[in-house]
Design an enzyme around this catalytic site. Structure first.
Site, mmCIF file in Angstrom:
data_model
loop_
_atom_site.group_PDB
_atom_site.id
_atom_site.type_symbol
_atom_site.label_atom_id
_atom_site.label_comp_id
_atom_site.label_asym_id
_atom_site.label_seq_id
_atom_site.Cartn_x
_atom_site.Cartn_y
_atom_site.Cartn_z
ATOM 1 N N CYS A 143 38.709 -22.163 35.848
ATOM 2 C CA CYS A 143 39.894 -22.866 36.298
ATOM 3 C C CYS A 143 40.946 -23.043 35.280
ATOM 4 C CB CYS A 143 39.487 -24.525 36.782
ATOM 5 S SG CYS A 143 40.783 -25.181 37.309
ATOM 6 N N GLY A 144 41.881 -22.174 35.509
ATOM 7 C CA GLY A 144 43.233 -22.081 34.424
ATOM 8 C C GLY A 144 44.093 -23.271 34.384
ATOM 9 N N HIS A 145 44.090 -24.080 35.498
ATOM 10 C CA HIS A 145 45.100 -25.496 35.335
ATOM 11 C C HIS A 145 44.233 -26.204 34.259
ATOM 12 C CE1 HIS A 145 42.797 -27.754 38.451
ATOM 13 N NE2 HIS A 145 43.467 -28.715 37.970
ATOM 14 N N ASP A 185 45.685 -25.948 46.143
ATOM 15 C CA ASP A 185 46.200 -25.727 44.547
ATOM 16 C C ASP A 185 47.489 -26.129 44.678
ATOM 17 O OD1 ASP A 185 46.457 -25.883 42.132
ATOM 18 O OD2 ASP A 185 45.056 -24.232 41.845
ATOM 19 N N GLY A 226 45.927 -21.069 37.567
ATOM 20 C CA GLY A 226 45.604 -20.028 36.538
ATOM 21 C C GLY A 226 44.749 -18.805 36.728
ATOM 22 N N SER A 227 43.429 -19.140 37.263
ATOM 23 C CA SER A 227 42.430 -17.959 37.397
ATOM 24 C C SER A 227 43.324 -17.026 38.711
ATOM 25 C CB SER A 227 41.152 -18.538 37.975
ATOM 26 O OG SER A 227 41.425 -19.266 39.090
#
Length: 334
Positions: free
Chosen positions: A89-91, A250, A255-256
């Site tokens: 999870c990028g965020h 989202d 991010g991903s």
């Protein structure tokens, strides 16, 4: 529940992150994937308490900090949402980078503090800008990301034949131009994007068997990303929305998902190494991303991407379940 669950809430580009800081049972030693399996199989009631109403909501997202298994990791994390537990999870990485600096999980270094975060998909390295002792923007270098399947066609209920790619950016996503569904950013409601992406995800799950060179637990379709179709490099932002897990939307550019899009763009010759692109979410928040390195992931030509954004604190809380509360263990209304 024996003790209160204490959390710190943040958001990255509008997407929430509830960081669990106390009250969670100690997990057995083992790999990050074994910890993920243990939490999924033994402690899932705690996810529902924290993510679902009345304490959370349909689109809540969470992070559980666990003991590290990799010797060079500064912290390790399990991600949770309305359906279960994701692999990347990028965020959340952007928010956790600030959290690690601000709460002393790593030594603060100016102008950039490095935070090594062990995730179910592997090690993700965050770089946190620090000025006059205050944390700021965060970027991270992804795990190897790659285009898994290109220019596929699937028959999607309500919409007919849809062209899509499947790419991995820490999780697998189907990528498709929203115009194929008759949608346009800024004109159509979020619910319309959610419906289109959800039926696409279900169709792609049936049509495209997935595998990952590192571990079978990574080989599942996490969701679909609908884009504005502006995949060729341009100075103007490209818009997208990610619908993942159980039709969860989202608010950030993802991010991903940005990583997966960059992997697909690079494989198709639409962006070159080192050239930045701006990605804009359905609420107007932005991440910047570029291809940092080229590499391999098993038999796949792969990249690592660098994605950057800003996270902000929004609150802290202590949650309990009162005896006799018939709804205290959580519920969802979609």
């Amino acid at each position: 529940m024996n003790s209160p669950l204490k959390v710190i809430d943040m958001h990255t580009g509008g997407e929430p992150l509830r960081i669990i800081i106390d009250g969670y049972p100690k997990l057995p030693k083992g790999t990050i994937l074994s910890k993920r399996a243990y939490v999924r199989d033994r402690l899932d009631h705690l996810r529902k308490i924290l993510m679902f109403e009345p304490r959370g909501h349909f689109d809540m997202y969470g992070a559980l900090l666990v003991d590290t298994d990799l010797p060079d990791a500064d912290l390790a994390v399990l991600f949770m949402h309305n359906e279960g537990y994701s692999t990347m999870c990028g965020h959340a990485i952007i928010a956790l980078g600030r959290y690690a600096v601000d709460y002393g999980l790593v030594a603060k270094v100016e102008p950039v503090t490095t935070v090594r975060i062990e995730c179910p998909c592997g090690m993700v390295v965050a770089s946190v800008e620090v000025r006059d002792g205050k944390s700021g923007s965060v970027s991270f270098e992804s795990v190897p990301a790659f285009l898994f399947a290109s220019d596929q066609i699937v028959d999607v209920p309500d919409f007919g034949k849809i062209s899509f790619d499947v790419a991995y950016g820490g999780a697998f996503y189907a990528l498709a131009d929203c115009h194929q569904f008759g949608l346009e950013f800024g004109r159509d409601a979020a619910s319309a994007f959610k419906h289109a992406a959800t039926v696409l995800t279900e169709a792609v799950k049936e049509a495209v068997p997935l595998d990952h060179p590192d571990h079978k637990d990574l080989a599942f379709l996490y969701g679909s990303i609908l884009t504005d179709g502006a995949d060729e490099w341009n100075e103007a932002p490209t818009k997208n929305v990610c619908i993942f897990a159980d039709a969860q939307l989202d608010r950030s550019p993802t991010g991903s998902g940005v990583t997966a899009r960059l992997a697909a763009m690079h494989a198709k010759g639409q962006i070159v190494k080192g050239t930045a692109r701006i990605f804009e979410s359905i609420v107007g928040s932005r991440f910047a991303g570029f291809v940092e390195t080229t590499t391999k992931a098993g038999q796949f030509d792969a990249i690592t991407a660098r994605v950057s954004g800003h996270a902000y604190y929004s609150g802290m809380a202590e949650f309990i379940v009162e005896d006799g509360d018939p709804l205290g263990t959580g519920f969802l209304i979609s």
